[in-house]
Design an enzyme around this catalytic site. Structure first.
Site, PDB file in Angstrom:
ATOM      1  N   ASP A  96     -11.978 -30.846  12.547  1.00 27.42           N
ATOM      2  CA  ASP A  96     -13.541 -30.698  13.416  1.00 27.42           C
ATOM      3  C   ASP A  96     -14.367 -31.710  12.581  1.00 27.42           C
ATOM      4  O   ASP A  96     -14.217 -31.863  11.262  1.00 27.42           O
ATOM      5  CB  ASP A  96     -13.910 -29.381  13.298  1.00 27.42           C
ATOM      6  CG  ASP A  96     -15.217 -29.173  14.067  1.00 27.42           C
ATOM      7  OD1 ASP A  96     -15.501 -29.952  14.958  1.00 27.42           O
ATOM      8  OD2 ASP A  96     -15.968 -28.241  13.556  1.00 27.42           O
TER       9      ASP A  96
ATOM     10  N   GLY B 218     -25.270 -24.782  13.669  1.00 26.54           N
ATOM     11  CA  GLY B 218     -25.977 -23.650  12.893  1.00 26.54           C
ATOM     12  C   GLY B 218     -26.551 -22.584  13.565  1.00 26.54           C
ATOM     13  O   GLY B 218     -26.533 -22.570  14.863  1.00 26.54           O
TER      14      GLY B 218
ATOM     15  N   HIS C   8     -20.344 -29.322  21.450  1.00 29.58           N
ATOM     16  CA  HIS C   8     -20.451 -28.850  19.880  1.00 29.58           C
ATOM     17  C   HIS C   8     -21.662 -27.945  19.796  1.00 29.58           C
ATOM     18  O   HIS C   8     -22.619 -27.976  20.696  1.00 29.58           O
ATOM     19  CB  HIS C   8     -20.564 -29.894  18.778  1.00 29.58           C
ATOM     20  CG  HIS C   8     -19.165 -30.585  18.381  1.00 29.58           C
ATOM     21  ND1 HIS C   8     -18.779 -30.561  17.313  1.00 29.58           N
ATOM     22  CD2 HIS C   8     -18.441 -31.079  19.379  1.00 29.58           C
ATOM     23  CE1 HIS C   8     -17.538 -31.070  17.559  1.00 29.58           C
ATOM     24  NE2 HIS C   8     -17.306 -31.468  18.595  1.00 29.58           N
ATOM     25  N   GLY C   9     -21.861 -27.258  18.574  1.00 34.65           N
ATOM     26  CA  GLY C   9     -23.107 -26.403  18.430  1.00 34.65           C
ATOM     27  C   GLY C   9     -23.399 -25.501  19.483  1.00 34.65           C
ATOM     28  O   GLY C   9     -24.583 -25.279  19.706  1.00 34.65           O
ATOM     29  N   ALA C  10     -22.374 -24.706  20.031  1.00 33.96           N
ATOM     30  CA  ALA C  10     -22.443 -23.911  21.137  1.00 33.96           C
ATOM     31  C   ALA C  10     -22.443 -22.400  20.907  1.00 33.96           C
ATOM     32  O   ALA C  10     -21.877 -21.561  21.542  1.00 33.96           O
ATOM     33  CB  ALA C  10     -21.191 -24.255  22.014  1.00 33.96           C
ATOM     34  N   SER C  11     -23.002 -22.116  19.588  1.00 30.18           N
ATOM     35  CA  SER C  11     -22.968 -20.615  19.316  1.00 30.18           C
ATOM     36  C   SER C  11     -24.107 -19.937  20.167  1.00 30.18           C
ATOM     37  O   SER C  11     -24.934 -20.644  20.211  1.00 30.18           O
ATOM     38  CB  SER C  11     -22.992 -20.428  17.961  1.00 30.18           C
ATOM     39  OG  SER C  11     -21.826 -20.362  17.401  1.00 30.18           O
TER      40      SER C  11
ATOM     41  N   ILE D 121     -17.248 -22.961  18.281  1.00 27.30           N
ATOM     42  CA  ILE D 121     -18.121 -21.891  17.889  1.00 27.30           C
ATOM     43  C   ILE D 121     -17.686 -21.555  16.592  1.00 27.30           C
ATOM     44  O   ILE D 121     -16.479 -21.386  16.222  1.00 27.30           O
ATOM     45  CB  ILE D 121     -17.682 -20.715  18.772  1.00 27.30           C
ATOM     46  CG1 ILE D 121     -18.132 -20.770  20.323  1.00 27.30           C
ATOM     47  CG2 ILE D 121     -18.130 -19.231  18.295  1.00 27.30           C
ATOM     48  CD1 ILE D 121     -17.209 -20.144  21.231  1.00 27.30           C
ATOM     49  N   ASP D 122     -18.519 -21.607  15.657  1.00 27.85           N
ATOM     50  CA  ASP D 122     -18.632 -21.503  14.309  1.00 27.85           C
ATOM     51  C   ASP D 122     -19.591 -20.428  13.746  1.00 27.85           C
ATOM     52  O   ASP D 122     -19.183 -19.295  13.259  1.00 27.85           O
ATOM     53  CB  ASP D 122     -18.678 -22.558  13.441  1.00 27.85           C
ATOM     54  CG  ASP D 122     -18.316 -22.664  12.052  1.00 27.85           C
ATOM     55  OD1 ASP D 122     -18.268 -21.346  11.704  1.00 27.85           O
ATOM     56  OD2 ASP D 122     -18.131 -23.348  11.278  1.00 27.85           O
TER      57      ASP D 122
HETATM   58  P1  13P Z   1     -22.214 -23.428  16.177  1.00 28.40           P
HETATM   59  O1  13P Z   1     -22.784 -24.010  14.552  1.00 28.40           O
HETATM   60  O2  13P Z   1     -23.070 -23.603  17.246  1.00 28.40           O
HETATM   61  O3  13P Z   1     -21.167 -22.564  16.058  1.00 28.40           O
HETATM   62  O4  13P Z   1     -21.397 -24.973  16.228  1.00 28.40           O
HETATM   63  C1  13P Z   1     -20.283 -25.171  15.686  1.00 28.40           C
HETATM   64  C2  13P Z   1     -19.514 -26.443  15.869  1.00 28.40           C
HETATM   65  O5  13P Z   1     -19.936 -27.371  16.803  1.00 28.40           O
HETATM   66  C3  13P Z   1     -18.285 -26.859  15.200  1.00 28.40           C
HETATM   67  O6  13P Z   1     -17.887 -28.251  15.361  1.00 28.40           O
HETATM   68  O1  G3H Z   2     -19.648 -28.421  12.892  1.00 27.76           O
HETATM   69  C1  G3H Z   2     -19.676 -27.854  11.772  1.00 27.76           C
HETATM   70  C2  G3H Z   2     -18.992 -26.762  11.575  1.00 27.76           C
HETATM   71  O2  G3H Z   2     -19.640 -25.378  11.947  1.00 27.76           O
HETATM   72  C3  G3H Z   2     -18.259 -26.679  10.262  1.00 27.76           C
HETATM   73  O3  G3H Z   2     -18.995 -26.249   9.275  1.00 27.76           O
HETATM   74  O4  G3H Z   2     -18.755 -28.193   7.450  1.00 27.76           O
HETATM   75  O5  G3H Z   2     -19.941 -25.925   7.084  1.00 27.76           O
HETATM   76  O6  G3H Z   2     -17.270 -26.138   7.412  1.00 27.76           O
HETATM   77  P1  G3H Z   2     -18.827 -26.574   7.622  1.00 27.76           P
HETATM   78 ZN    ZN Z   3     -19.386 -29.345  15.611  1.00 24.12          ZN
END
Ligand code: 13P
Ligand code: G3H
Ligand code: ZN
Length: 326
Positions: free
Chosen positions: A96, A193, A228-231, A272-273
């Site tokens: 990623d 985030g 991305h950023g799709a939480s 989703i992170d």
């Molecule tokens: P979130 O922070 O919205 O979960 O996005 C995660 C992400 O895009 C990882 O690449």
């Molecule tokens: O898009 C980023 C992910 O949420 C990964 O986060 O760099 O803290 O591992 P990280």
């Molecule tokens: Zn991302």
């Protein structure tokens, strides 16, 4: 172990067939970030129980945290664990936000089946050049590559931005043709985030720019798009964290209805992170608040893992539409 490891030998797959099926079926493949054993177990079990294909994704700093050699065996273990749990689901291991060729090569040589080169913060030509370099190396080994056009706000490894710049649809065709990428991340209003928007109480978050997505779909029909950023920044976990001593008052994410709409479009991969982090943190905070004497890691990491599994299942079933598609 010296030499290189092929992802096929670990039982992993690249993302090509996953994306084709997702495009045809009108759903999205979940890409869950992980960096430790419990996250991996929770994600795998959630996907096995919901019969969903899955992309396990690792950022550069997560790779350093877990250790690149350990990761290879964790991924192989995940494949075997899924089979033993009765679910022979397609599993990809993906880098990623790879920031340079050496990192992408290191992952490819260590068993990753897919990599992202995120050159989105560079000017177009430099982004295309860096991405093309990775594509040439990756495709020799049947590894798939994700590129990015447009900038998301928020914190990423080595790639951090205060403000976002939406993707310019008129650049997409040329970027895809020039680089040979297999999928493309675009910026339509999501961000990384747990604090995605500043909203006053009672106010709605601004909608995603589906008009940009539609314009992109017209220019590269049938091409897999990544969000991305799709939480969703799931409110029940934010509330739980706050109830048990945390402080995440202004946390807010993408409404699930918008994510469902995106999953039905050319968006084939949803990242989703943060939601996984929230689920685990909420469970751990509850245990510590209710059992301050607890000090056996299994007693708090176990429930955190179980909560992540529940979150993954619900996400696959209710948001991504990937449940039952393995
Ligand atoms: P979130 O922070 O919205 O979960 O996005 C995660 C992400 O895009 C990882 O690449
Ligand atoms: O898009 C980023 C992910 O949420 C990964 O986060 O760099 O803290 O591992 P990280
Ligand atoms: Zn991302």
């Amino acid at each position: 172990m010296a030499g290189t490891t092929k992802y096929q030998d670990l039982g992993l797959v690249n993302t090509a067939e996953m994306f084709k099926k997702a495009m045809d079926g009108g759903y999205a493949i979940p890409a869950y970030n992980f960096n430790n054993l419990e996250q991996l177990q929770g994600i795998i079990l959630g996907c096995v129980e919901s019969k969903s294909p899955v992309i396990l994704q690792v950022s550069g700093s997560a790779r350093d945290y877990a250790n690149p050699v350990m990761l290879r065996y964790l991924a192989a273990g995940a494949v075997e664990m899924a089979k033993a749990a009765g679910g022979d689901i397609p599993i990809a291991l993906h880098l990623d936000h790879g920031s340079n060729f050496e990192l992408a090569k290191g992952c490819i040589d260590n068993g990753f089946s897919s990599v992202m080169l995120d050159g989105s913060h560079h000017p177009f030509e430099e982004n295309a050049r860096l991405t093309r370099q990775v594509v040439e190396y990756a495709h020799e080994k049947d590894v798939t590559v994700e590129g990015e056009l447009g900038v998301l706000a928020g914190i990423e490894d080595e790639v951090s931005h205060e403000v976002s710049h939406f993707t310019k649809p008129e650049e997409v065709e040329q970027f895809v043709a020039q680089t040979g990428v297999d999928s493309l991340a675009i910026s339509i209003g999501t961000s990384h985030g747990a604090y995605k928007f500043k909203v006053a109480p009672g106010e709605e978050v601004p909608p995603l720019r589906f008009d940009i997505l539609e314009e992109v779909e017209k220019r590269v029909p049938g091409f897999p798009i990544v969000l991305h950023g799709a939480s969703a920044v799931i409110p029940k976990y934010v509330e739980m964290i706050n109830r048990y001593g945390g402080k995440m008052d202004d946390a807010v994410g993408i409404p699930e209805a918008q994510l469902r709409k995106a999953a039905g479009s050319a968006v084939c991969k949803i990242n989703i992170d943060s939601d996984g982090r929230l689920a685990m943190t909420a469970a751990i905070r509850k245990i510590f608040a209710e059992n301050p004497a607890e000090f056996d890691p299994r007693k708090y990491l176990g429930p955190a893992r179980d909560e992540l599994k529940i979150m993954v299942k619900e996400k696959n079933e209710n948001v991504l539409g990937s449940a039952g598609k393995a």
